[in-house]
Design a protein around this motif. Structure first.
Motif, short mmCIF file in Angstrom:
data_model
loop_
_atom_site.label_atom_id
_atom_site.label_comp_id
_atom_site.label_asym_id
_atom_site.label_seq_id
_atom_site.Cartn_x
_atom_site.Cartn_y
_atom_site.Cartn_z
N ARG A 36 65.97 58.95 16.51
CA ARG A 36 66.76 58.44 17.64
C ARG A 36 67.45 59.59 18.36
O ARG A 36 67.51 59.62 19.60
N SER A 37 68.00 60.54 17.61
CA SER A 37 68.70 61.67 18.23
C SER A 37 67.75 62.53 19.06
O SER A 37 68.13 63.04 20.12
N GLU A 38 66.52 62.66 18.62
CA GLU A 38 65.54 63.43 19.39
C GLU A 38 65.18 62.72 20.70
O GLU A 38 65.04 63.35 21.74
N ILE A 39 65.07 61.39 20.65
CA ILE A 39 64.78 60.61 21.86
C ILE A 39 65.95 60.70 22.83
O ILE A 39 65.75 60.85 24.05
N VAL A 40 67.17 60.62 22.31
CA VAL A 40 68.36 60.75 23.15
C VAL A 40 68.36 62.10 23.86
O VAL A 40 68.73 62.20 25.04
N GLU A 41 67.96 63.14 23.16
CA GLU A 41 67.90 64.47 23.76
C GLU A 41 66.90 64.49 24.93
O GLU A 41 67.16 65.08 25.98
N HIS A 42 65.76 63.83 24.78
CA HIS A 42 64.79 63.74 25.88
C HIS A 42 65.38 62.96 27.05
O HIS A 42 65.18 63.33 28.22
N VAL A 43 66.09 61.87 26.73
CA VAL A 43 66.74 61.08 27.79
C VAL A 43 67.74 61.94 28.55
O VAL A 43 67.80 61.90 29.79
N ARG A 44 68.51 62.73 27.82
CA ARG A 44 69.51 63.60 28.46
C ARG A 44 68.85 64.56 29.43
O ARG A 44 69.34 64.81 30.54
N LYS A 45 67.70 65.12 29.05
CA LYS A 45 67.00 66.06 29.93
C LYS A 45 66.49 65.38 31.19
O LYS A 45 66.52 65.96 32.28
#
Length: 300
Positions: A36-45
């Protein structure tokens, strides 16, 4: 001489097996958190550089979907509490967030309710009055302000401060708690039962919403104002009045909480303007919030 193997207590073995299953589940949960944290990082970008990454409408839809699922034997309040921690923690990862909270020296406050809502890590700043929290928000010292719901005749009335800004930049966009719990099921002590969250965010349509409207006008009694709102298509839940002077000709401000979502371009606003004519000096949607979860839960 033959050595005998020690007897194995079947209850202890069963308990050990169950604990092993729990350990495996915990490992899966941790793996999912990492993913989930990795997906959130992609969303942030994808979002790029923004001030604050808050989506109250999205949060409400997530929690409603989760709570519509069978809850089995999950304790009351746990699902929302876990996801509020997740949402708040990842919001801080995406961008800075500082929350100003109404917390007077004496009497009920919103500190514990805000801590439950914003999780363990979000910085909270206390303010002795709601007006002080709104002023800090206007000055850019905090990201959002947590204030008590408006009440008739209150000395610390904060909503007129929002209407003074013709740009309509600050609005109510969320309420808390999202899941009302029985006494003893939250951290709240000497707390007000509910709070409203104000910031530079306009609420999103979620399908179950409540909204605020402000009208400043002359020579319009409260009963007439309610009638006109109903005729325009609004279902009024509550209404407050705020006089701007003692003279009979002084304008009166009305704050109406209505059912449903009211956007800035809501067509009913035009209807209300047409009906009120020159008596209307100001008409402003003041945001709103997704309706909290309703009682009851699915167990299977």
């Amino acid at each position: 001489m033959v050595m005998k193997s020690p007897a194995i207590n079947p209850d202890k073995q069963a308990l050990a097996d169950l604990r092993s299953q729990i350990d495996q589940i915990d490992g899966v949960i941790h793996d999912m958190l990492r993913e989930r944290s990795e997906i959130v990082e992609h969303v942030r970008k994808y979002k790029g550089k923004q001030g604050i990454y808050i989506r109250p409408g999205r949060e409400a839809q997530m929690l409603r979907a989760l709570m519509s699922r069978p809850q089995g034997k999950i304790p009351d309040g746990l699902v929302v509490r876990v996801w509020r921690e997740l949402i708040s923690a990842f919001t801080i990862v995406e961008g800075s967030l500082k929350v100003g909270v109404y917390a007077p020296e004496k009497g009920p406050d919103l500190w514990d309710v805000a801590r439950d809502h914003y999780g363990s890590f979000t910085p909270l700043v206390e303010y002795p009055t709601a007006a002080a929290a709104i002023k800090a928000l206007k000055d850019g010292k905090i990201s959002v302000a947590v204030v008590p719901p408006p009440a008739q005749g209150e000395k610390d009335s904060w909503w007129p401060l929002l209407t003074a800004d013709k740009a309509n930049a600050l609005t109510v966009f969320q309420s808390m708690p999202f899941e009302p719990l029985k006494a003893g099921r939250s951290n709240a002590r000497r707390a007000l039962p509910t709070g409203l969250i104000v910031g530079k965010h306009y609420p999103e349509l979620t399908g179950d919403d409540r909204s605020f409207l402000v009208m400043q006008c002359t020579h319009v009694p409260e009963a007439e104002m309610k009638r006109l709102l109903g005729k325009a298509g609004y279902k009024v839940r509550h209404m407050l009045t705020h006089s701007t002077g003692r003279a009979a000709s002084a304008p009166t401000s009305f704050l109406a909480e209505v059912e449903g979502f009211v956007g800035r371009a809501d067509t009913r606003l035009g209807r209300l303007k047409a009906m009120m004519g020159s008596r209307l000096q100001q008409l402003m949607p003041l945001g709103g919030y997704p309706a909290p979860l309703k009682g009851g839960r699915r167990t299977a």
